[in-house]
Write an enzyme that holds these catalytic residues in place. Structure first.
Site, PDB file in Angstrom:
ATOM      1  N   SER A   1       0.866  -1.177   0.000  1.00  0.00           N
ATOM      2  CA  SER A   1       0.000   0.000   0.000  1.00  0.00           C
ATOM      3  C   SER A   1       0.901   1.223   0.000  1.00  0.00           C
ATOM      4  O   SER A   1       1.965   1.227  -0.624  1.00  0.00           O
ATOM      5  CB  SER A   1      -0.920  -0.056   1.220  1.00  0.00           C
ATOM      6  OG  SER A   1      -1.830   1.011   1.222  1.00  0.00           O
TER       7      SER A   1
ATOM      8  N   ARG B   1      -6.120   3.361  -0.103  1.00  0.00           N
ATOM      9  CA  ARG B   1      -7.452   3.292   0.489  1.00  0.00           C
ATOM     10  C   ARG B   1      -8.391   2.446  -0.341  1.00  0.00           C
ATOM     11  O   ARG B   1      -9.379   1.915   0.163  1.00  0.00           O
ATOM     12  CB  ARG B   1      -8.025   4.705   0.648  1.00  0.00           C
ATOM     13  CG  ARG B   1      -7.551   5.424   1.896  1.00  0.00           C
ATOM     14  CD  ARG B   1      -8.416   6.617   2.211  1.00  0.00           C
ATOM     15  NE  ARG B   1      -8.316   7.646   1.204  1.00  0.00           N
ATOM     16  CZ  ARG B   1      -7.737   8.831   1.374  1.00  0.00           C
ATOM     17  NH1 ARG B   1      -7.161   9.109   2.518  1.00  0.00           N
ATOM     18  NH2 ARG B   1      -7.712   9.720   0.412  1.00  0.00           N
TER      19      ARG B   1
ATOM     20  N   VAL C   1      -7.314   4.388  10.920  1.00  0.00           N
ATOM     21  CA  VAL C   1      -6.115   4.597  10.116  1.00  0.00           C
ATOM     22  C   VAL C   1      -6.442   5.141   8.721  1.00  0.00           C
ATOM     23  O   VAL C   1      -7.570   5.054   8.249  1.00  0.00           O
ATOM     24  CB  VAL C   1      -5.308   3.285   9.985  1.00  0.00           C
ATOM     25  CG1 VAL C   1      -4.877   2.793  11.349  1.00  0.00           C
ATOM     26  CG2 VAL C   1      -6.130   2.199   9.282  1.00  0.00           C
ATOM     27  N   GLU C   2      -5.414   5.692   8.066  1.00  0.00           N
ATOM     28  CA  GLU C   2      -5.501   6.268   6.722  1.00  0.00           C
ATOM     29  C   GLU C   2      -6.649   7.272   6.598  1.00  0.00           C
ATOM     30  O   GLU C   2      -7.424   7.260   5.645  1.00  0.00           O
ATOM     31  CB  GLU C   2      -5.626   5.167   5.657  1.00  0.00           C
ATOM     32  CG  GLU C   2      -4.348   4.357   5.504  1.00  0.00           C
ATOM     33  CD  GLU C   2      -4.267   3.643   4.167  1.00  0.00           C
ATOM     34  OE1 GLU C   2      -4.814   4.143   3.188  1.00  0.00           O
ATOM     35  OE2 GLU C   2      -3.634   2.584   4.129  1.00  0.00           O
ATOM     36  N   GLY C   3      -6.743   8.143   7.588  1.00  0.00           N
ATOM     37  CA  GLY C   3      -7.799   9.149   7.601  1.00  0.00           C
ATOM     38  C   GLY C   3      -8.944   8.694   8.469  1.00  0.00           C
ATOM     39  O   GLY C   3      -9.648   7.743   8.125  1.00  0.00           O
TER      40      GLY C   3
END
Length: 823
Positions: free
Chosen positions: A210, A378, A500-502
């Protein structure tokens, strides 16, 4: 009445032309013909003349550029510039780095569904399928999630070795560099299967594939960087991590305080031009075991060694772990899901400019690079993880609910449990379709900024809801941790993906509609660029085209919204088959509603809209569920429109449209300008809200699918690890379903005999002896009941431990003795 007829004719002509998105000249011609008919039909002539004057005035004003531009476009562009939402550099980059796929059609109010349905069906290559059936299956068999999460708090050495040997870390790295060169779909399938047995394993494999050094190098690296690092990453010689998040900059990545100062220093014994880095990062997955650290920081050149720019901007670089000054901190412990995660720090760490990803030419472009790669990350890792957990959870919980008996009845037959099972099945179907759709978008070459935000938010959120319902159904089996528990760790880990990731709250309230309303809208971004064009003449020309295209589009969506509201979207052409055509018509309605709401919101609120997060979140929900249902319909038709899956599709679809109308209703009732909200309500809901949540009968059908062997259940379970091995309790439970179903008639006969035949034995074994002796059951049926008792016992049994087995290793001293203070 004759006085009204000419004006009614104009209105009907306008509605017809607007609905079908014809040009104004067509309205002029149709109106002229209708007015001529009125004139010769004896209608009051003064009314006809007035109506004709209106047609002439509007047509001349709009169709003649020498009138339109000075009288309408010129004044309006000035107003537009004033209400234009101020875009920061960060927001501008986010918009410019994204691309638009089918989601752009959803903002038109009249989606071309053939674009969606004509996309090729996502399919794996033979090599990718062989990898899933071979190394991925073998890795899943090796996984003992209890040992990973409770005993080792890490993958055991043999799993690390297997992952590296089989190049799991190199799925996205091209074959020319020693990687597997897999498609996004294959990446999705691998993560989905691993997540169905262990979230620790799936995250360990997912992160290097990723956002991180591998993906960034693959897209932006110099030839030297690719030639050196990509083979080492593919083979697992290097384990990567990426440092983005810090204590004072979480979701707001552009505010990172970490910095690098351009200066001269020594690298490999030579004086070179480079960067002196100071940084403090946390929540960095794989940091404790990483050998290669990707780093985001703000780059400064105070002495002008590279040029006149002092604040160069966000830049990305590579730091070998053994670089002097790099400090990898102790591990974080994320909610009993102990994947490797921890902080990374450094003060005055020197690296040469050649360590900037992409070389010195890419300095200051880090935010652009991150936006493109974040969208891809994402789209795959988190949605795939959610899909694996939800799909496995649906079929395993369905089997458990059939096998587990209470009051002489399978617990899945109780209506309360049926409701929960239906929610699990319907949401698992949604997650599966949505996660596959975003992976397919990546394979088509898109940078799906908006779909990736939709997938990240909704897949992880629905997965959390699924595991909540699972825990309610399985009860004590879920809360007693141990090797036999198939759900407890998923319950504990659910908030991780939410965070996570926003963070999900930010993703919903800021990103989905905030980006979608500008990036996906067919006219807004064109208007914004034209209004900001430094060439005023060219800008006015382009703004004029976009403005009147937008006006025609806006009027059309108002008409379409009202018509669909009046008719319940029961009429009109639509693709699909006899079963799904009505679904596509409903989505036409909600697309028109969304487009209308987006236009009115941006027009009336202007720059204030970006601060109306509740409104933005609700409209984001509308967009998300339209996109989600589109993905489900695409999946359904790609699979050949299997009738067996119709209950799952129907439940998921009706749940989504119910949520769409809830979100529209909440947005309208709370619209900041109340009269505007009332007017839009009349256009969108002329007869009030009509969509209902899935009913009990449909929920019962979905629950029944999960509790019985059938084609739809097998399709839902495809792609997850259900092999009934020792370390996979969920797989064993799932494998018992067909045996339990086959034994049920004999079980009912036996239980009836216990009540009516006077069997006096008290233990199960002696009751069976007596039942056979009295001819109630045969010897073969006795064997069947004994097997049913054994599989039921394995299904419901939970673990127990000696006290010392539950204590952390740090509880003991180095000799394995209890510390004196607790002895």
């Amino acid at each position: 009445m004759s006085i009204v007829l000419p004006f009614l004719a104009l209105l009907l002509a306008g509605a017809f032309v607007a609905y079908h998105r014809m040009k104004l000249v067509v309205w002029t011609v149709i109106s002229a013909a209708l007015l001529a008919a009125c004139w010769f039909g004896g209608v009051q002539q003064t009314a006809v003349i007035v109506a004709a004057a209106i047609v002439a005035f509007v047509s001349a004003l709009v169709l003649l550029p020498f009138l339109r531009k000075p009288l309408i476009t010129g004044p309006f562009i000035g107003v537009f510039r004033k209400v234009l939402p101020p875009l920061s550099k960060t927001e501008r980059i986010a918009l410019e780095t994204g691309s638009v796929g089918f989601e752009g059609e959803l903002f038109t109010g009249d989606p071309d569904w053939n674009i969606l349905l004509n996309h090729p069906k996502p399919q794996l290559t033979d090599e990718e399928q062989a990898f899933l059936d071979g190394p991925v299956e073998e890795l899943c068999r090796m996984v003992n999630d209890w040992e990973i999460t409770h005993v080792h708090a890490d993958l055991p050495p043999e799993l690390w070795a297997f992952i590296k040997k089989n190049r799991f870390f190199g799925m996205i790295i091209p074959k020319e560099y020693g990687g597997l060169g897999f498609s996004a779909l294959a990446h999705h399938k691998v993560i989905q299967k691993l997540a169905s047995i262990s979230s620790v394993v799936s995250s360990t494999v997912g992160v290097p594939n990723s956002l991180g050094p591998g993906e960034l190098l693959n897209h932006y690296g110099t030839k030297e960087q690719k030639d050196y690092y990509l083979p080492r990453l593919a083979e697992g010689i290097e384990v990567p991590c990426f440092g983005l998040t810090g204590p004072f900059a979480g979701s707001d990545a552009t505010s990172i305080p970490d910095f690098g100062i351009v200066c001269k220093g020594t690298w490999n014994g030579e004086e070179v031009l480079g960067l002196k880095l100071t940084f403090d990062k946390r929540y960095i997955t794989l940091a404790p075991v990483a050998t290669l650290i990707g780093l985001a920081f703000r780059m400064y050149d105070p002495d002008g060694l590279l040029g006149d720019t002092r604040d160069i901007g966000i830049t990305l670089a590579l730091l070998p772990r053994d670089t002097a000054g790099v400090e990898v901190g102790r591990r974080h412990f994320p909610l009993n899901s102990p994947f490797q995660n921890g902080p990374v720090r450094g003060k005055d760490v020197f690296i040469p400019l050649s360590q900037i990803i992409g070389g010195p030419e890419k300095r200051g472009l880090g935010w652009n690079m991150l936006n493109e790669c974040l969208a891809v990350g994402r789209s795959i890792t988190l949605p795939s993880t959610a899909s694996g957990g939800a799909k496995a959870g649906a079929v395993i919980t369905g089997a458990y609910a059939r096998i587990r008996k209470q009051f002489g009845l399978s617990v899945g037959r109780f209506e309360g449990v049926e409701e929960a099972l239906a929610r699990i099945g319907g949401k698992a179907y949604k997650i599966s379709a949505l996660s596959q759709a975003t992976a397919a978008a990546v394979d088509r070459g898109d940078v799906p900024s908006v779909p990736s935000a939709i997938a990240k938010y909704h897949c992880t959120n629905m997965s959390r809801e699924c595991i909540s319902d699972m825990m309610d159904i399985i009860g004590g089996k879920g809360i007693i941790l141990g090797p036999r528990n198939f759900a407890g760790r998923s319950w504990q880990a659910a908030p991780i993906a939410i965070t996570v990731e926003g963070a999900n709250i930010m993703t919903r309230s800021l990103l989905i509609f905030g980006q979608g309303a500008i990036l996906c809208h067919p006219w807004v971004l064109k208007e914004m660029k034209a209004a900001q064009d430094e060439d005023r003449k060219a800008g006015l020309r382009e703004f004029d085209k976009a403005l009147f295209g937008h006006v025609r589009y806006g009027i059309s969506n108002a008409v379409r919204s009202f018509w669909f509201g009046l008719t319940g979207a029961r009429f009109g052409s639509a693709p699909g088959d006899a079963y799904t055509r009505r679904y596509f018509r409903k989505l036409d309605r909600y697309s028109a509603n969304l487009a209308l709401m987006a236009d009115i919101s941006m027009m009336t609120l202007g720059g204030k809209l970006k601060f109306k997060e509740s409104l933005s979140g609700r409209l984001g929900d509308v967009l998300s569920h339209i996109y989600m249902t589109s993905a489900m319909l695409k999946r359904y038709h790609d699979e050949g429109a299997p009738s067996a899956e119709q209950p799952l599709l129907a439940w998921a679809f009706h749940d989504s449209v119910h949520r769409i109308e809830e979100s529209l209703s909440a947005a309208l009732r709370n619209f900041p300008i109340r009269p505007i909200g009332w007017l839009m309500w009349a256009l969108i809901f002329p007869f009030g809200r009509r969509a209902e949540a899935p009913g009990d009968r449909l929920s019962r059908r979905v629950a029944a699918l999960l509790m019985s062997p059938n084609e739809a259940r097998d399709s839902l379970a495809r792609g997850v690890f259900l092999t009934p091995c020792e370390n996979n309790p969920g797989g064993r439970i799932n494998s018992y379903l067909s045996k339990a179903v086959m034994a049920e008639p004999v079980e009912r006969k036996f239980l009836k005999a216990l009540k009516t035949k006077g069997i006096e034995a008290l233990t199960f074994a002696t009751q069976l002896d007596e039942a056979v002796a009295e001819g109630v059951i045969t010897q073969d049926e006795r064997t069947l009941l004994e097997e049913l008792r054994a599989i039921t016992l394995d299904t419901i049994t939970v673990d127990d431990f000696e006290p010392h087995e539950l204590r952390a290793a740090s509880y003991y001293d180095r000799e394995g003795q209890r510390p004196a203070q607790v002895a």
